[in-house]
Design an enzyme around this catalytic site. Structure first.
Site, mmCIF file in Angstrom:
data_model
loop_
_atom_site.group_PDB
_atom_site.id
_atom_site.type_symbol
_atom_site.label_atom_id
_atom_site.label_comp_id
_atom_site.label_asym_id
_atom_site.label_seq_id
_atom_site.Cartn_x
_atom_site.Cartn_y
_atom_site.Cartn_z
ATOM 1 C CG ASP A 140 -1.614 1.268 1.455
ATOM 2 O OD1 ASP A 140 -2.530 1.536 0.658
ATOM 3 O OD2 ASP A 140 -1.221 2.041 2.348
ATOM 4 C CG ASP A 159 0.158 4.481 -13.922
ATOM 5 O OD1 ASP A 159 0.869 3.540 -14.349
ATOM 6 O OD2 ASP A 159 -0.998 4.715 -14.333
HETATM 7 N N1 JFQ Z 1 -1.225 2.199 -15.855
HETATM 8 C C1 JFQ Z 1 -2.338 2.082 -16.748
HETATM 9 C C2 JFQ Z 1 -3.287 3.220 -16.641
HETATM 10 C C3 JFQ Z 1 -3.993 3.363 -15.352
HETATM 11 N N2 JFQ Z 1 -4.732 4.603 -15.362
HETATM 12 C C4 JFQ Z 1 -6.170 4.629 -15.368
HETATM 13 C C5 JFQ Z 1 -6.826 3.435 -15.987
HETATM 14 C C6 JFQ Z 1 -8.347 3.521 -15.926
HETATM 15 C C7 JFQ Z 1 -8.881 4.821 -16.483
HETATM 16 N N3 JFQ Z 1 -10.316 4.909 -16.333
HETATM 17 C C8 JFQ Z 1 -8.188 6.010 -15.882
HETATM 18 C C9 JFQ Z 1 -6.682 5.909 -15.960
#
Ligand code: JFQ
EC number: 2.5.1.22
Length: 291
Positions: A140, A159
């Site tokens: 976490d 991210d």
């Molecule tokens: N690392 C991959 C991208 C993760 N970011 C999110 C994925 C789902 C989306 N609704 C918003 C960005």
């Protein structure tokens, strides 16, 4: 052939669904946190889906991974210590590794299954884990940051997936305070920040929380066709005042030796796209400015 469509009907975007033609399901299992699905699509290459929400496709992942990494890193003259929160597919690590000034890349991903699945099905992204500067922490992020020394990072990139599951804690005020504490003075936080078309309230909340914790807060955005409404935003914050000029890359990627072709050539980000990313439609400029 005619594989079934995968619908992403979700409370995050009520009243609409996005579908991709499925050629073949390649992986489907439940981790301790979420359902993990990988399928071969008809037109976007392989697709990673968590709890029914598209996280990335081979065709358009470049837009998201390159922008979320280079918007902050090209705004700092010589980034050294970088932290990725989430990012278990490895794509952001691949992008950070283009910056030769970077010495340490910490990554804290809560779900090991995402890493294992990416290494198996998305080698173009998981290549990011091969960089010797990467230190992987499974767990976490709030816990990880509580144990981190103060002021360690030049940049922190969150991210995350949507705040409807394991990533819920990542949009709450206490978390932003731990992020600010972990940044060096003048360090930059770059957070995934949803869609200007669908999530203006969430964006407003995020920006007003950031304004209480950071001195300068900006919103940028990019096109990602397989995200809801086809766009994704980023909130960029700095503990310093307006001194940080986010809108003009002080560390332009074009001037970084080997950065454009390191591991895989850049496909989306460049300094013009960097500047353009901060241009906001009037309805959003009004909302962001008024906060
Ligand atoms: N690392 C991959 C991208 C993760 N970011 C999110 C994925 C789902 C989306 N609704 C918003 C960005």
């Amino acid at each position: 052939r005619g594989g079934k469509a995968v619908y992403f009907n979700n409370p995050m975007w009520p009243g609409e669904a996005h579908s991709l033609k499925v050629e073949k399901i390649l992986f489907k299992d439940n981790s301790d946190f979420q359902e993990v699905l990988v399928f071969e699509s008809a037109t976007y290459g392989k697709v990673l889906v968590l709890d029914g929400i598209v996280q990335l496709t081979e065709k358009d992942e470049c837009a998201y991974q390159e922008m979320i990494a280079h918007l902050p890193l090209c705004s700092i003259s010589s980034p050294k210590n970088v932290l990725v929160v989430g990012g278990g597919d490895g794509g952001v690590l691949r992008e950070i590794s283009r910056h030769s000034s970077v010495e340490v890349i910490d990554i804290c991903e809560i779900d090991k299954m995402v890493i294992d699945v990416s290494k198996k099905f998305f080698p173009e992204l998981a290549v990011g884990f091969e960089d010797p500067r990467v230190q992987l922490h499974i767990g976490d992020a709030a816990e990880f940051l509580r144990k981190s020394p103060e002021g360690k990072y030049d940049a922190i990139i969150v991210d995350s997936s949507d705040p409807v599951g394991p990533a819920l804690a990542l949009v709450e005020k206490p978390f932003f305070e731990t992020l600010a504490r972990a940044l060096k003075p003048g360090g930059i936080l770059c957070n995934m920040a949803e869609s200007m078309w669908l999530h203006t309230h969430l964006i407003e909340d995020m920006i007003s929380i950031c304004r209480q914790t950071f001195k300068s807060v900006h919103y940028a955005w990019s096109s990602v066709p397989t995200y809801p409404s086809g766009v994704i935003g980023f909130v960029l914050c700095s503990t310093e005042g307006p001194a940080v000029d986010f809108k003009n890359p002080i560390n332009p990627i074009e001037k970084l030796e080997g950065a454009m072709t390191h591991k895989r050539e850049l496909k989306f980000y460049n300094s013009d796209m960097h500047r353009a990313a901060f241009a906001l439609p009037t309805f959003l400029r009004r909302e962001v400015a008024s906060l």
